[in-house]
Design a protein around this motif. Sequence first.
Motif, short mmCIF file in Angstrom:
data_model
loop_
_atom_site.label_atom_id
_atom_site.label_comp_id
_atom_site.label_asym_id
_atom_site.label_seq_id
_atom_site.Cartn_x
_atom_site.Cartn_y
_atom_site.Cartn_z
N PRO A 1 -47.56 58.70 -9.48
CA PRO A 1 -47.04 58.61 -8.11
C PRO A 1 -45.69 59.33 -8.00
O PRO A 1 -45.15 59.80 -9.01
N ASN A 2 -45.15 59.37 -6.80
CA ASN A 2 -43.81 59.93 -6.62
C ASN A 2 -42.84 59.19 -7.52
O ASN A 2 -42.88 57.97 -7.62
N TYR B 1 -31.21 61.15 -15.26
CA TYR B 1 -30.27 61.59 -14.22
C TYR B 1 -29.32 60.42 -14.05
O TYR B 1 -29.70 59.42 -13.44
N GLY C 1 -42.01 61.25 -12.75
CA GLY C 1 -41.40 62.20 -13.68
C GLY C 1 -42.14 63.53 -13.76
O GLY C 1 -41.82 64.37 -14.60
N ARG D 1 -30.71 56.81 -14.33
CA ARG D 1 -32.15 56.82 -14.06
C ARG D 1 -32.91 57.62 -15.11
O ARG D 1 -32.61 58.78 -15.35
N THR E 1 -42.26 66.17 -11.64
CA THR E 1 -41.47 67.37 -11.33
C THR E 1 -40.51 67.68 -12.47
O THR E 1 -40.33 68.84 -12.85
N THR E 2 -39.91 66.63 -13.04
CA THR E 2 -38.99 66.84 -14.17
C THR E 2 -39.74 67.48 -15.34
O THR E 2 -39.25 68.44 -15.94
P1 ATP Z 1 -41.98 63.48 -6.78
O1 ATP Z 1 -43.42 63.88 -6.58
O2 ATP Z 1 -41.46 62.54 -5.74
O3 ATP Z 1 -41.06 64.65 -7.03
P2 ATP Z 1 -42.14 63.05 -9.59
O4 ATP Z 1 -43.23 62.32 -10.26
O5 ATP Z 1 -42.22 64.54 -9.61
O6 ATP Z 1 -41.97 62.58 -8.12
P3 ATP Z 1 -39.44 63.32 -10.53
O7 ATP Z 1 -39.07 64.13 -9.32
O8 ATP Z 1 -39.48 64.01 -11.83
O9 ATP Z 1 -40.82 62.56 -10.31
O10 ATP Z 1 -38.42 62.08 -10.60
C1 ATP Z 1 -38.40 61.14 -11.65
C2 ATP Z 1 -37.24 60.19 -11.41
O11 ATP Z 1 -36.01 60.90 -11.52
C3 ATP Z 1 -37.23 59.56 -10.04
O12 ATP Z 1 -36.75 58.24 -10.17
C4 ATP Z 1 -36.28 60.42 -9.25
O13 ATP Z 1 -35.67 59.67 -8.22
C5 ATP Z 1 -35.28 60.82 -10.31
N1 ATP Z 1 -34.71 62.16 -10.05
C6 ATP Z 1 -35.39 63.33 -10.00
N2 ATP Z 1 -34.55 64.37 -9.79
C7 ATP Z 1 -33.30 63.85 -9.69
C8 ATP Z 1 -31.99 64.40 -9.50
N3 ATP Z 1 -31.82 65.72 -9.35
N4 ATP Z 1 -30.96 63.54 -9.46
C9 ATP Z 1 -31.13 62.21 -9.63
N5 ATP Z 1 -32.33 61.62 -9.83
C10 ATP Z 1 -33.40 62.42 -9.87
#
Ligand code: ATP
Length: 318
Positions: free
Chosen positions: A43-44, A19, A47, A22, A49-50
């Motif tokens: 952890p949060n 993104y 990655g 990032r 959710t991606t």
């Molecule tokens: P969470 O549980 O907080 O959602 P996660 O493990 O699911 O965490 P992701 O949401 O996939 O992780 O995020 C991975 C990285 O990409 C993080 O640094 C997040 O800030 C960034 N990120 C995710 N979605 C976006 C977006 N739409 N725009 C910019 N950065 C993003």
Amino acid sequence: MSADPAAPLLSVRGLSRRYGDRVALDGLSFDLAAGELLAFLGPNGAGKTTAFEILTGLRRADAGEVRLSGQLMAPGAAELRARIGVVFQRPAIDEKLTARENLLLGAALMGVSRAAARPRIEAALLRAELSARGDEQVAKFSGGLRRRLELERALLGEPDLLILDEPTQGLDPGFRRTFWRGIREACARRGLAVLLTTHDPHEAAECDRVAVLDAGRIVAEGTPRALCDRLGGDVLVVEAERPDELAPVIRERFGVEPHIEGDTLRFTLPRAHEAIPRLVEALPPGRLTSVGLHLPTLADVFVHLTGRALGAEDAPAP
Ligand code: ATP
């Protein structure tokens, strides 16, 4: 290209996504066999959710490929997507409809004919112990029963792969158990493969295999037991008023680097129970609030691998 019977059910290679500057996913690669339960634990921001969104077709990857039974999941590969069931983290069930109506609607959205759906729905209600409440509005159900219903709805299309995002968050332990029983039954009954994304070591410990995700990469992979065994001992948890002052004593006396979080120091030692008296003797009197010992958990594994905490409660040892 037709399905390759020798290929893993799900095969992911080099999945990457940014993104802006990032990096959310950095070359994610893994295989998942039929009947297997795999958790992505991180952890949060790791990655998860991606990865979930790419695998469920909600988002495109910048690079990499996903194959189901050897067949490439190209955008719009509707037939392949129909073999994947999804349970989202946020409840996605209509409270105003009855349980049966929700299942009928779910089946219709998955393209299951009414005639095929009827017996599947009755079997699903029976499994969820909801046969007697099938015509009740879902608004009257507890959070746990709604979740169970969502699981059964995702299974109505008889998927080969089920992808779930933190499915048992916020459920009490009783409902967690029935939810996991439902998943395991589906794995045993139909060879269903399950991929779960979670930051909760409790959920991850329910799976056959865990991939620890950090900064968009898999940093370790194995059964919950094998991952915990990597620590090579039991975990000592020391509570103290000034943990920063105790850390050098522990480093010097035991040759390990404690992880400090708040007023707690954690470190792993083989035969840790034997070290407790030595630990109490080694530390200045009156500095310890408590000393505890537990078998390694997946939360400890994450600290061991990354030097950081997962930000969730400890799971019981597998
Ligand atoms: P969470 O549980 O907080 O959602 P996660 O493990 O699911 O965490 P992701 O949401 O996939 O992780 O995020 C991975 C990285 O990409 C993080 O640094 C997040 O800030 C960034 N990120 C995710 N979605 C976006 C977006 N739409 N725009 C910019 N950065 C993003």
